[in-house]
Motif scaffolding. Structure first.
Motif, short mmCIF file in Angstrom:
data_model
loop_
_atom_site.label_atom_id
_atom_site.label_comp_id
_atom_site.label_asym_id
_atom_site.label_seq_id
_atom_site.Cartn_x
_atom_site.Cartn_y
_atom_site.Cartn_z
N ARG A 30 -2.38 6.42 -1.69
CA ARG A 30 -3.77 5.99 -1.77
C ARG A 30 -3.96 4.77 -2.67
O ARG A 30 -5.07 4.34 -2.93
N TYR A 31 -2.85 4.20 -3.14
CA TYR A 31 -2.92 3.06 -4.05
C TYR A 31 -2.26 1.81 -3.48
O TYR A 31 -1.36 1.89 -2.65
N TYR A 32 -2.70 0.68 -3.97
CA TYR A 32 -2.01 -0.58 -3.81
C TYR A 32 -1.15 -0.74 -5.05
O TYR A 32 -1.63 -0.50 -6.17
N CYS A 33 0.10 -1.12 -4.86
CA CYS A 33 1.01 -1.30 -5.99
C CYS A 33 1.39 -2.77 -6.08
O CYS A 33 1.75 -3.39 -5.08
N TYR A 93 -5.26 -3.87 -11.62
CA TYR A 93 -4.00 -3.15 -11.62
C TYR A 93 -3.70 -2.68 -13.04
O TYR A 93 -3.78 -3.47 -13.99
N THR A 129 8.62 3.27 2.43
CA THR A 129 8.42 2.13 1.54
C THR A 129 9.73 1.79 0.87
O THR A 129 10.46 2.67 0.41
N THR A 135 -6.72 1.20 -6.75
CA THR A 135 -7.25 1.73 -5.50
C THR A 135 -7.82 0.61 -4.63
O THR A 135 -8.16 0.82 -3.48
N SER A 136 -7.90 -0.61 -5.19
CA SER A 136 -8.39 -1.77 -4.46
C SER A 136 -7.32 -2.86 -4.45
O SER A 136 -6.67 -3.10 -5.48
N VAL A 137 -7.13 -3.54 -3.33
CA VAL A 137 -6.11 -4.58 -3.24
C VAL A 137 -6.39 -5.71 -4.24
O VAL A 137 -5.47 -6.37 -4.70
N HIS A 187 0.87 -1.17 0.00
CA HIS A 187 0.00 0.00 0.00
C HIS A 187 0.91 1.22 0.00
O HIS A 187 1.72 1.39 0.91
N HIS A 188 0.80 2.03 -1.03
CA HIS A 188 1.71 3.17 -1.22
C HIS A 188 0.85 4.39 -1.51
O HIS A 188 0.27 4.50 -2.59
N ARG A 226 -0.84 -0.25 -10.49
CA ARG A 226 -1.48 0.21 -9.25
C ARG A 226 -3.00 0.12 -9.37
O ARG A 226 -3.56 0.07 -10.46
#
Length: 154
Positions: free
Chosen positions: A51-54, A84, A122, A78-80, A48-49, A76
């Motif tokens: 506001r995004y999941y990368c 992507y 990170t 916004t949802s895990v 999680h970086h 990336r």
């Protein structure tokens, strides 16, 4: 849990916290693949970086010293659970993913990455082959920062 193999891409499934096993009937999501030969994508790492999941993944061929073609790509969401996409909006299951990084200078075939956060910072750990050291494998570690909400090496 995000997982994958060299030939079939990166997938995700929800685990039962009590057993550590996939929840029976849980959807297996497809997060990344390559539409062309050699189809090689493996080694999922999520962080999680901002506001995004990368999603970081290793592409191409490892373990051949200075002849390795390994490289890291990132997308990336916004949802895990995805989807992507890369910086152009191309979904990773359709071959998207920004290079991060590819070979450069003495650093050949970076991959096998693991992204993590500690004390508010990170990091991306990986291995590479040292072109100035006869292709000796070495560990790499880069602190990440953000540029336009995208992870970049600091």
């Amino acid at each position: 849990m995000a997982f994958g193999s060299y030939w079939t891409g990166i997938r995700m499934v929800e685990l039962d916290p009590g057993t550590g096993k996939a929840i029976p009937g849980a959807e297996v999501r497809h997060l990344a693949t390559r539409p062309d030969a050699p189809y090689a994508v493996e080694g999922a790492s999520l962080v999680h970086h901002g506001r995004y999941y990368c999603l970081f993944a290793s592409y191409d061929a490892c373990c051949a010293g200075v002849n390795s073609t390994y490289k890291i790509r990132v997308g990336r969401s916004t949802s895990v659970t995805g989807p992507y996409t890369d910086s152009t909006g191309r979904p990773m299951p359709e071959g998207g993913g920004d290079l991060f990084p590819a070979s450069h200078g003495r650093y050949i075939g970076p991959g096998g990455e693991s992204a993590f956060r500690t004390h508010g910072t990170t990091w991306l750990a990986y291995h590479y082959y040292d072109a100035d050291g006869d292709g000796t494998p070495k560990p790499g570690l880069n602190q990440l920062s953000r540029r336009s909400d995208w992870p970049v090496p600091k």
